[in-house]
Each structure stands twice: as structure tokens, then as C-alpha cells.
Motif scaffolding. Structure first.
Motif, PDB file in Angstrom:
ATOM      1  N   TRP A   1       0.810  -1.220   0.000  1.00  0.00           N
ATOM      2  CA  TRP A   1       0.000   0.000   0.000  1.00  0.00           C
ATOM      3  C   TRP A   1       0.843   1.269   0.000  1.00  0.00           C
ATOM      4  CZ3 TRP A   1      -5.069   0.541  -0.953  1.00  0.00           C
ATOM      5  CH2 TRP A   1      -5.839  -0.637  -0.960  1.00  0.00           C
ATOM      6  N   THR A   2       2.141   1.124  -0.113  1.00  0.00           N
ATOM      7  CA  THR A   2       3.005   2.309  -0.132  1.00  0.00           C
ATOM      8  C   THR A   2       2.949   2.944  -1.519  1.00  0.00           C
ATOM      9  OG1 THR A   2       4.423   0.944   1.229  1.00  0.00           O
ATOM     10  CG2 THR A   2       5.282   3.068   0.597  1.00  0.00           C
ATOM     11  N   PRO A   3       2.621   4.217  -1.594  1.00  0.00           N
ATOM     12  CA  PRO A   3       2.519   4.852  -2.914  1.00  0.00           C
ATOM     13  C   PRO A   3       3.840   4.815  -3.681  1.00  0.00           C
ATOM     14  CG  PRO A   3       1.769   6.330  -1.166  1.00  0.00           C
ATOM     15  CD  PRO A   3       2.358   5.143  -0.505  1.00  0.00           C
ATOM     16  N   ALA A   4       4.959   4.751  -2.921  1.00  0.00           N
ATOM     17  CA  ALA A   4       6.277   4.728  -3.560  1.00  0.00           C
ATOM     18  C   ALA A   4       6.496   3.441  -4.371  1.00  0.00           C
ATOM     19  CB  ALA A   4       7.369   4.863  -2.505  1.00  0.00           C
ATOM     20  N   ASP A   5       5.800   2.383  -3.957  1.00  0.00           N
ATOM     21  CA  ASP A   5       5.937   1.105  -4.669  1.00  0.00           C
ATOM     22  C   ASP A   5       4.794   0.939  -5.662  1.00  0.00           C
ATOM     23  OD1 ASP A   5       8.149   0.335  -3.258  1.00  0.00           O
ATOM     24  OD2 ASP A   5       6.998  -0.662  -1.681  1.00  0.00           O
ATOM     25  N   PRO A   6       5.038   1.172  -6.935  1.00  0.00           N
ATOM     26  CA  PRO A   6       3.947   0.972  -7.882  1.00  0.00           C
ATOM     27  C   PRO A   6       3.647  -0.518  -8.010  1.00  0.00           C
ATOM     28  CG  PRO A   6       5.967   1.525  -9.053  1.00  0.00           C
ATOM     29  CD  PRO A   6       6.281   1.581  -7.592  1.00  0.00           C
ATOM     30  N   LEU A   7       2.421  -0.843  -8.403  1.00  0.00           N
ATOM     31  CA  LEU A   7       2.063  -2.249  -8.594  1.00  0.00           C
ATOM     32  C   LEU A   7       2.879  -2.794  -9.762  1.00  0.00           C
ATOM     33  CD1 LEU A   7      -1.801  -1.989  -8.220  1.00  0.00           C
ATOM     34  CD2 LEU A   7      -0.218  -3.032  -6.607  1.00  0.00           C
ATOM     35  N   PRO A   8       3.234  -4.089  -9.719  1.00  0.00           N
ATOM     36  CA  PRO A   8       3.987  -4.675 -10.834  1.00  0.00           C
ATOM     37  C   PRO A   8       3.200  -4.531 -12.136  1.00  0.00           C
ATOM     38  CG  PRO A   8       3.811  -6.219  -8.998  1.00  0.00           C
ATOM     39  CD  PRO A   8       2.932  -5.070  -8.670  1.00  0.00           C
ATOM     40  N   ALA A   9       3.924  -4.486 -13.256  1.00  0.00           N
ATOM     41  CA  ALA A   9       3.280  -4.316 -14.557  1.00  0.00           C
ATOM     42  C   ALA A   9       2.293  -5.459 -14.791  1.00  0.00           C
ATOM     43  CB  ALA A   9       4.339  -4.285 -15.647  1.00  0.00           C
ATOM     44  N   GLY A  10       1.126  -5.097 -15.302  1.00  0.00           N
ATOM     45  CA  GLY A  10       0.134  -6.112 -15.663  1.00  0.00           C
ATOM     46  C   GLY A  10      -0.633  -6.690 -14.481  1.00  0.00           C
ATOM     47  N   TRP A  11      -0.437  -6.082 -13.299  1.00  0.00           N
ATOM     48  CA  TRP A  11      -1.081  -6.613 -12.076  1.00  0.00           C
ATOM     49  C   TRP A  11      -2.602  -6.607 -12.204  1.00  0.00           C
ATOM     50  CZ3 TRP A  11       0.313  -9.429  -8.077  1.00  0.00           C
ATOM     51  CH2 TRP A  11      -0.505  -9.479  -6.948  1.00  0.00           C
ATOM     52  N   GLN A  12      -3.162  -5.459 -12.506  1.00  0.00           N
ATOM     53  CA  GLN A  12      -4.622  -5.325 -12.577  1.00  0.00           C
ATOM     54  C   GLN A  12      -5.196  -6.300 -13.621  1.00  0.00           C
ATOM     55  OE1 GLN A  12      -6.281  -2.727 -10.802  1.00  0.00           O
ATOM     56  NE2 GLN A  12      -8.171  -2.295 -11.888  1.00  0.00           N
TER      57      GLN A  12
END
Lengths: 292, 291
Positions: A163-174
Motif C-alpha cells: 500500500w506504499t505509494p512509492a511502490d507501484p504495482l507490478p506491470a500487468g497486475w490489474q
């Protein structure tokens, strides 16, 4: 078919972690829009009542626990564990009327939490937070200003540590989300290069999550407490045998999650999940139709 | 404007909206009464007027405004009676201690019900107006006076550790409670300084909204020794204790139908007050739902 967007008031919901409610304590909690008092007698018995003295409507959570009774702060009326008033100080000789009784709700203390229901609960007792019945430790309770069903969606959307904004979700996660549904549960499977995340929501409001990152596996459960129509509390439980370090890390992640919760819930996370469920239903319907 | 504001019973009564000295000549003040915006304005000749502030900013002058007892009284409709008579304000032997205005986030009726309640003394005002060891409430009388326009509770007796700022030792103190309107009540209480004389405590509630109130209050006391500040401090402590309870009562509007709450013998005044409010036809600040 389970509906993730419906909260059933006729269910057991956790209202407080057992460890937070020490003997002799009385605390205010909410469930489905009702103000409740949860208190524990000196003998260790937990009770959940409407947070209102039947005499003049004083909030009972401001009262004091003495031995195995709860005393209202306004006029000193003494209530026994069954909710009946046993003593009215203004009339010490008087036997209080049976009508002088706090509204008592069904209560169960099990799996590390005090559970209550504002109706007649459907099941005899709440299911264990971890499905295999392992003993759990209550890590933290978050109060989030979102609809109870949105709170479930939040718990399922991504691993707690992300949930840290600094860590974007990995590519293709959604896009990786895969939905699985049956009568009792909705499961979301998420995937990235080295990570796999599975979140299963069970009625009435438990979400079991497992994050597998390479060789490391993290497991936890969110127990949802619908406090109002637009608010919920989520209790984070982990296996009791987990290390103190992991508990601390998840505890800190909770704080970050709450910070992001209202913003994320309002970006349509729930709507997205509902659309996903609808899509899946439609697909299943076509499939079953094709089989015929 | 809400429906409740059109409540004819509420509109035809008198309310205290300010202490007269608070509004100096040439000054104005905006306040609220019964959910409406009101402007109080004192002209340079010293006459205070009031007008109702409409949504578009237009002011409609009000005619029923009176200054009495050092207070500004306002009726937004046609007054159905005279302002309460408190002749003790014109007598010289008591000091008038004005306690200012205190906001409370609940209905005015909750404030009045608490004001006329004896049985909370031991638990809310422990050490001054009551004590745990003397919580028993002796029987008292409740009656209607002045053609049933006033509700009185008389011969109320209570053992008080410190009944007033001037009180020395604990004493059995005799009280009379007078409820003049849903929002106005006066206590007549034995003076512990001038035996045989009464001290008065007047509570004038200004209902801003149904569940937001401002309490204007005066004490008329026999006390030659304590400073104003000392007496005020005594009363403010008492009121702070009352407020801590008032803001925790549910619902904020006072339930008036029987069996919504479970009273006991010592609640005779409360029972009569609620019944009297129910019969009066008043809606503002009341919860009229059935159990």
C-alpha cells in the motif's frame, strides 16, 4: 451465488480483539449502525449491549465495571451480566422492575475476538479466521470511512505490504486478476513475475489472503466489521506462531493502507470488482448455456 | 427553514437570546433561535431590536422583544403569555451572578430534565451536590400550578456535601423546582448563609436547533464573602459535569412517549415533565416515536 456487495446483518461480526478488552473494561463499538457497549466482567465474561442505559439513554460505555456488573455513570444504576438492573441507588430498598434491562445482543468469544450480532445469528458460532483453524493473533484494527463491501474489496485488491505509494504495482497486475466464485466465497487470483496473491472473501466478511513471493509466503486474514452504512472496521489477524517481526511489518502496512483507503475506494475499486463479478457471471451463464 | 420551525407551540413562547449588557449601543449580534437566523441590534439610544434574517438576506423586524432581568427576551410568533415573573430579581439582598452562555450539543429539553433531576447528584456532582453514601432520594411532591402552565417539584430534600460556594459543612438542603416552560426552569434552594431565605438558580435555554442549545444562566445568591469569580467557578464546575453527561445521552431529542425509557420513583418530575411536553403539542426538540 455469493454477492460481495451485500452485508448480512444477521451474522456474527467481530467487534473487538479479545486482548484489547481487559477484565473490568467497557468500550463503545458500532455494528450495522447501532451503538454498542462491549464490556468484560472481573470474571472474564464479555457482554455486548446496546450502548444506552434503559433509564435515561446515557451511553453505558461511560459506565464503570465493578466485579461482575456494569454501573451507569449518570444515576449509578447497576446492571448484571444478563442486562437486568439489580440496584437503583436512589431507592436502595427497591427491587428494580424487570423492564429496567439493557438491550442484550448475542455474543460469542472465540478465535481471539469478541463477536456479536444485532439480529439472531444464523450460525452457532463464527468460522475461524484462518480456515485451517490455526490459532490467530490480532494485529491491528483499522477504521476505514468506506462502505463495508468496499472494505472487503480493499482487502482483496492487493497484498497488504503493497500500500506504499512509492511502490507501484507490478506491470500487468490489474489485468492479471482472475475470478473464481462459488456459493460461499469469491476468490481473486493475482499474478506478477515472481509473485502470486490469492484473496478469498467468505460470507459474512472474512477475507483470507496469501502472498507468495518466490520462496516466501505470507498469510493473513481480514475480519470485516460493518460499523455503519459508510464505515467499517477491519481486524487484521495472522497465525499466532508468526514472528514478531512479521506482525510488526503487517501492523505498519495497515497504517499505510488506511491512509490510502478512502482515496482508493473512491476511485471505483468496488465498482471494478463488481463489474468483474458481473462479467464472470455472464461468462459462466454463456458457458452453462453452451453445455446445454 | 425546516417543518419543525413552524411549530406554533415553540413560536408562541419566550426565549432568552442574550444578556442585555453583551450588546452595546450601536452594536449588533447574529444568533439563532428555533433553527432561524436572528439579528439583535441595539441603536445608539440604547433600544434593542430584533429581526429575522431570511435566506435572501432580507431582515424582517420582530416586535416581541423585551429586556427584563438584564436579559433579552424574544418571541418569534405571537406571545401566548407574559414573560416569567421572578420578583427576586428586584430584591436587593441577593447577588446576581451571571454565568454567561454555555453551548451544549443536545436538545434544550435534555438540559432542563437534567437540571430538575435529584438522583444524579451523587454520581455526577460527587463531593458537592451529592455523595455515593447518600444517594437515596426521599419522596417529594410534583404539582401543576398557575392553571397548569407551570410544573413544580417541591419539598425536594437532599444531603449535600457542598451545596454552594458559600456552604461550609454538609447539610440536608431543601429545593423547589419550577419549570415555567419547556426551556426555562428556576431552582429555589435553601440559603446556607441567610437561614430561612432562598437562593435562586435560573436556567434559560436558547434552542438554536432541535439538538443544539445555548444555556443562559443566573444565580441569585446570598453570599457576602466569596468573589464573583469564586462563585462562578463553583457553578461552572457543576455545569461542566452536567454537560459531560448531557452530550452522551441518546437520542439527543427527548423521548416523551411512555416506555421509551424506564423511570423509577425518584423520576416523578421527569415523568411529569415528559407527559406535560407531550400534551403541550410541542414538536421542537422532542422525540415523539413510540417504544
Amino acid at each position: 451465488m455469493m454477492r460481495i456487495d451485500s452485508v448480512n446483518p444477521w451474522s456474527w461480526y467481530p467487534v473487538i480483539a479479545s486482548g484489547v478488552l481487559g477484565a473490568g473494561k467497557a468500550l463503545p463499538v458500532s455494528l450495522n449502525g447501532e451503538e454498542l457497549v462491549v464490556w468484560r466482567s472481573r470474571d472474564g465474561v464479555a457482554a455486548v449491549w446496546n450502548n444506552r442505559c434503559p433509564h435515561r439513554g446515557m451511553r453505558l460505555a461511560f459506565g464503570a465495571v465493578a466485579d461482575n456488573t456494569l454501573t451507569c455513570a449518570y444515576h449509578g444504576w447497576v446492571f448484571e451480566n444478563d442486562g437486568f438492573c439489580s440496584h437503583i441507588p436512589a431507592h436502595p430498598q427497591l427491587k428494580p422492575s424487570a423492564a429496567a434491562r439493557a438491550r442484550v445482543y448475542p455474543v460469542k468469544e472465540i478465535h481471539g475476538y469478541v463477536w456479536a450480532s444485532v439480529g439472531e445469528p444464523a450460525g452457532a458460532e463464527p468460522a475461524p479466521p484462518l480456515r485451517d483453524g490455526r490459532r490467530v493473533a490480532a494485529v491491528r484494527t483499522l477504521h476505514v470511512p468506506v462502505k463495508p463491501e468496499a472494505a472487503l474489496a480493499l482487502a482483496m485488491a492487493r497484498p497488504l505490504a503493497w500500500w506504499t505509494p512509492a511502490d507501484p504495482l507490478p506491470a500487468g497486475w490489474q489485468q492479471s486478476a482472475e475470478l473464481e466464485m462459488n456459493d460461499n466465497a469469491v476468490t481473486l487470483h493475482w499474478k506478477a513475475a515472481s509473485q502470486k496473491f490469492t484473496a478469498t472473501a467468505w460470507l459474512p466478511g472474512t477475507v483470507n489472503c496469501t502472498l507468495i513471493d518466490g520462496a516466501q509466503s505470507t498469510e493473513y486474514a481480514f475480519l470485516m466489521q460493518p460499523t455503519g452504512t459508510a464505515s467499517a472496521a477491519i481486524h487484521l489477524a495472522v497465525a499466532a506462531q508468526d514472528t514478531a517481526q512479521r506482525k510488526l511489518a503487517l501492523n505498519q502496512a495497515c497504517v499505510q493502507m488506511r491512509r490510502e483507503a478512502s482515496a482508493l475506494a473512491s476511485t471505483g475499486l468496488l465498482a471494478w470488482l463488481q463489474a468483474l463479478v458481473a462479467e464472470k457471471r455472464a461468462a459462466d451463464a454463456i458457458e452453462s448455456h453452451a453445455e446445454v | 427553514m425546516t417543518d419543525k420551525v413552524l411549530d406554533p407551540v415553540a413560536l408562541s413562547d419566550w426565549y432568552v437570546v442574550a444578556t442585555a449588557s453583551e450588546i452595546e449601543p450601536g452594536r449588533s449580534e447574529q444568533t439563532r433561535l428555533l433553527g432561524l437566523d436572528v439579528v439583535l441590534r441595539r441603536n445608539t439610544e440604547g433600544v434593542c431590536g430584533a429581526s429575522l434574517l431570511a435566506g435572501d438576506g432580507a431582515e424582517r423586524p420582530m416586535t416581541s422583544i423585551v429586556e427584563r432581568y438584564g436579559l433579552i427576551w424574544l418571541c418569534l410568533g405571537t406571545p401566548r403569555r407574559e414573560i416569567i415573573a421572578i420578583p427576586e430579581f428586584d430584591e436587593s439582598q441577593r447577588r446576581v451572578i451571571r454565568r454567561g452562555r454555555i453551548g451544549v450539543a443536545t436538545s434544550g429539553q435534555r438540559v432542563i430534565e437534567n437540571f430538575v433531576d435529584l438522583s444524579h447528584f451523587s454520581f455526577v456532582h460527587t463531593g458537592t451536590l451529592g455523595g455515593y453514601d447518600n444517594a437515596e432520594v426521599p419522596e417529594y411532591r410534583v404539582e401543576f400550578r398557575e392553571d397548569a402552565t407551570e410544573l413544580w417539584a417541591t419539598e425536594c430534600r437532599f444531603m449535600q456535601p457542598k451545596a454552594s460556594a458559600a456552604a461550609g459543612a454538609a447539610e440536608d438542603v431543601l429545593y423547589d423546582y419550577r419549570i415555567w416552560s419547556p426551556y426555562i426552569s428556576v431552582i429555589y434552594k435553601d440559603s446556607l448563609v441567610c437561614r430561612g431565605k432562598k437562593d435562586l438558580i435560573c436556567l434559560f435555554v436558547q434552542p438554536l436547533e432541535e439538538t443544539v442549545s445555548v444555556v443562559h444562566s443566573c444565580a441569585l445568591v446570598h453570599d457576602e464573602t466569596n468573589s464573583d469569580n469564586h462563585i462562578l467557578h463553583f457553578y461552572h464546575e457543576i455545569f461542566a459535569q452536567d454537560r459531560s453527561v448531557l452530550i452522551q445521552q441518546l437520542p439527543k431529542k427527548l423521548p416523551v412517549k411512555p416506555r421509551r425509557d424506564i423511570p423509577t420513583i425518584s423520576d416523578a418530575t421527569s415523568i411529569a415533565y415528559r407527559r406535560w411536553l407531550d400534551k403541550s403539542g410541542l414538536e421542537f426538540g422532542l422525540d415523539r416515536s413510540l417504544p
